[in-house]
Design a protein around this motif. Structure first.
Motif, mmCIF file in Angstrom:
data_model
loop_
_atom_site.group_PDB
_atom_site.id
_atom_site.type_symbol
_atom_site.label_atom_id
_atom_site.label_comp_id
_atom_site.label_asym_id
_atom_site.label_seq_id
_atom_site.Cartn_x
_atom_site.Cartn_y
_atom_site.Cartn_z
ATOM 1 N N LYS A 148 -3.685 15.955 3.625
ATOM 2 C CA LYS A 148 -4.335 17.221 3.972
ATOM 3 C C LYS A 148 -5.842 17.117 3.752
ATOM 4 C CE LYS A 148 -4.431 21.650 4.928
ATOM 5 N NZ LYS A 148 -4.623 22.020 6.307
ATOM 6 N N ASN A 149 -6.265 16.522 2.637
ATOM 7 C CA ASN A 149 -7.693 16.337 2.381
ATOM 8 C C ASN A 149 -8.338 15.444 3.432
ATOM 9 O OD1 ASN A 149 -7.752 17.991 0.128
ATOM 10 N ND2 ASN A 149 -7.478 16.304 -1.321
ATOM 11 N N ALA A 150 -7.650 14.382 3.805
ATOM 12 C CA ALA A 150 -8.182 13.479 4.837
ATOM 13 C C ALA A 150 -8.292 14.197 6.173
ATOM 14 C CB ALA A 150 -7.300 12.239 4.964
ATOM 15 N N PHE A 178 -18.209 21.621 0.518
ATOM 16 C CA PHE A 178 -18.838 20.777 -0.496
ATOM 17 C C PHE A 178 -17.825 20.151 -1.452
ATOM 18 C CE2 PHE A 178 -22.501 23.294 0.920
ATOM 19 C CZ PHE A 178 -23.299 22.238 1.324
ATOM 20 N N LYS A 179 -16.638 20.712 -1.532
ATOM 21 C CA LYS A 179 -15.565 20.061 -2.292
ATOM 22 C C LYS A 179 -15.167 18.755 -1.599
ATOM 23 C CE LYS A 179 -10.729 20.537 -3.124
ATOM 24 N NZ LYS A 179 -9.664 21.028 -2.316
ATOM 25 N N HIS A 180 -15.124 18.794 -0.273
ATOM 26 C CA HIS A 180 -14.740 17.615 0.502
ATOM 27 C C HIS A 180 -15.905 16.660 0.733
ATOM 28 C CE1 HIS A 180 -10.620 18.741 1.469
ATOM 29 N NE2 HIS A 180 -11.053 19.974 1.569
ATOM 30 N N VAL A 181 -17.121 17.202 0.796
ATOM 31 C CA VAL A 181 -18.309 16.387 1.085
ATOM 32 C C VAL A 181 -19.412 16.783 0.101
ATOM 33 C CG1 VAL A 181 -19.908 15.631 2.890
ATOM 34 C CG2 VAL A 181 -17.640 16.445 3.521
ATOM 35 N N PRO A 182 -19.334 16.299 -1.136
ATOM 36 C CA PRO A 182 -20.300 16.721 -2.158
ATOM 37 C C PRO A 182 -21.729 16.205 -1.930
ATOM 38 C CG PRO A 182 -18.796 15.063 -3.036
ATOM 39 C CD PRO A 182 -18.295 15.431 -1.668
ATOM 40 N N ASP A 183 -21.907 15.216 -1.042
ATOM 41 C CA ASP A 183 -23.245 14.660 -0.822
ATOM 42 C C ASP A 183 -24.099 15.496 0.118
ATOM 43 O OD1 ASP A 183 -22.818 12.590 -2.560
ATOM 44 O OD2 ASP A 183 -22.272 11.149 -1.015
ATOM 45 N N GLY A 184 -23.588 16.614 0.619
ATOM 46 C CA GLY A 184 -24.398 17.513 1.426
ATOM 47 C C GLY A 184 -24.195 17.359 2.918
ATOM 48 N N LYS A 185 -24.930 18.181 3.650
ATOM 49 C CA LYS A 185 -24.804 18.272 5.106
ATOM 50 C C LYS A 185 -24.969 16.920 5.793
ATOM 51 C CE LYS A 185 -27.370 20.395 8.903
ATOM 52 N NZ LYS A 185 -28.466 21.341 9.225
ATOM 53 N N VAL A 199 0.853 -1.175 0.000
ATOM 54 C CA VAL A 199 0.000 0.000 0.000
ATOM 55 C C VAL A 199 0.892 1.228 0.000
ATOM 56 C CG1 VAL A 199 -1.748 1.274 1.267
ATOM 57 C CG2 VAL A 199 -1.813 -1.215 1.232
ATOM 58 N N GLU A 200 0.707 2.066 -0.999
ATOM 59 C CA GLU A 200 1.494 3.288 -1.104
ATOM 60 C C GLU A 200 1.025 4.284 -0.049
ATOM 61 O OE1 GLU A 200 4.078 3.973 -3.217
ATOM 62 O OE2 GLU A 200 3.928 1.875 -3.806
ATOM 63 N N PRO A 201 1.968 4.954 0.619
ATOM 64 C CA PRO A 201 1.557 5.966 1.593
ATOM 65 C C PRO A 201 0.857 7.125 0.880
ATOM 66 C CG PRO A 201 3.946 5.966 1.310
ATOM 67 C CD PRO A 201 3.400 4.818 0.504
ATOM 68 N N LEU A 202 -0.039 7.776 1.598
ATOM 69 C CA LEU A 202 -0.742 8.911 1.024
ATOM 70 C C LEU A 202 0.225 10.064 0.797
ATOM 71 C CD1 LEU A 202 -3.976 9.016 3.211
ATOM 72 C CD2 LEU A 202 -3.729 8.124 0.890
ATOM 73 N N GLY A 203 -0.009 10.776 -0.295
ATOM 74 C CA GLY A 203 0.783 11.963 -0.565
ATOM 75 C C GLY A 203 0.340 13.115 0.322
ATOM 76 N N ARG A 204 1.058 14.209 0.254
ATOM 77 C CA ARG A 204 0.766 15.374 1.093
ATOM 78 C C ARG A 204 -0.660 15.877 0.874
ATOM 79 N NH1 ARG A 204 1.951 21.054 0.381
ATOM 80 N NH2 ARG A 204 2.187 22.035 2.403
ATOM 81 N N ARG A 205 -1.070 16.023 -0.366
ATOM 82 C CA ARG A 205 -2.411 16.523 -0.682
ATOM 83 C C ARG A 205 -3.480 15.590 -0.137
ATOM 84 N NH1 ARG A 205 -3.202 18.323 -6.487
ATOM 85 N NH2 ARG A 205 -2.524 20.264 -5.576
ATOM 86 N N GLU A 206 -3.305 14.283 -0.324
ATOM 87 C CA GLU A 206 -4.283 13.314 0.175
ATOM 88 C C GLU A 206 -4.371 13.346 1.698
ATOM 89 O OE1 GLU A 206 -1.883 12.450 -2.037
ATOM 90 O OE2 GLU A 206 -3.080 12.142 -3.853
#
Length: 194
Positions: free
Chosen positions: A12-14, A53-60, A3-10
């Protein structure tokens, strides 16, 4: 398989996604789902509403859920990685008995989160959607374990019935006893139940 480690962007998003989930849950528990706006959650994490909504497009309603990935993967693992000699239905019963309303001794945090979801129609509906998204992969896993074609009707029916259990039984006075009754029915049919 490595399993490849997550990159910096991934990473940060997590982290942002987790911060949103934590803030949303805290605010929902403090004031109720209906009384909390997406802007308040965004402010609590110090991001903009569009970024939410970029991170959670399915809503509240999706803010306190993981998108269903953990649910699907652990459900499939319960079937595929069950101990030798354990039936598919027994593995599914065991899996469900360790989820939300069916836990016999949940921690206070899990109890509060489960009650929030079960008592909030939007959250309850979203939870059901996440379960139903697992239907096709679960049916395929069941069919494989039974040595049947991927689109086998019996495997599809079992998957559908099992995935409806959380919604169907969550209002029962004793959800765990109701879970066992439904699995007894699924495993043994009407003639095998008292």
């Amino acid at each position: 398989m490595t399993v490849e480690p997550l990159g910096r962007r991934e990473r940060k998003n997590a982290q942002t996604r987790q911060a949103l989930a934590d803030a949303a849950l805290r605010l929902f528990l403090e004031r109720s789902y209906e009384q909390v706006s997406v802007k308040e959650i965004a402010d609590a994490v110090d991001i903009s509403v569009p970024t939410v909504f970029k991170h959670v497009p399915d809503g509240k309603e999706a803010l306190i859920f993981d998108g269903g990935v953990e649910r699907r993967e652990s459900l499939l693992a319960a079937v595929r990685e069950r101990p030798a000699g354990m039936s598919v239905m027994s593995a599914l019963r065991e899996f469900m008995s360790n989820r939300g309303p069916f836990l016999t001794d949940p921690t206070p945090e899990i109890r509060r989160r489960t009650e929030l979801i079960m008592n909030t129609p939007d959250l309850r509906d979203h939870s059901r959607k996440l379960w139903i998204r697992c239907e096709t992969p679960l049916a395929e896993a069941i069919a494989t374990e039974l040595g049947r074609d991927a689109d086998d009707l019996t495997a599809r029916a079992v998957a559908r019935y099992v995935l409806e259990i959380p919604q169907f039984l969550s209002d029962e006075a004793d959800p765990r006893a109701a879970l066992d009754a439904v699995f007894d029915l699924l495993e043994h049919g009407l003639h095998g139940t008292s």
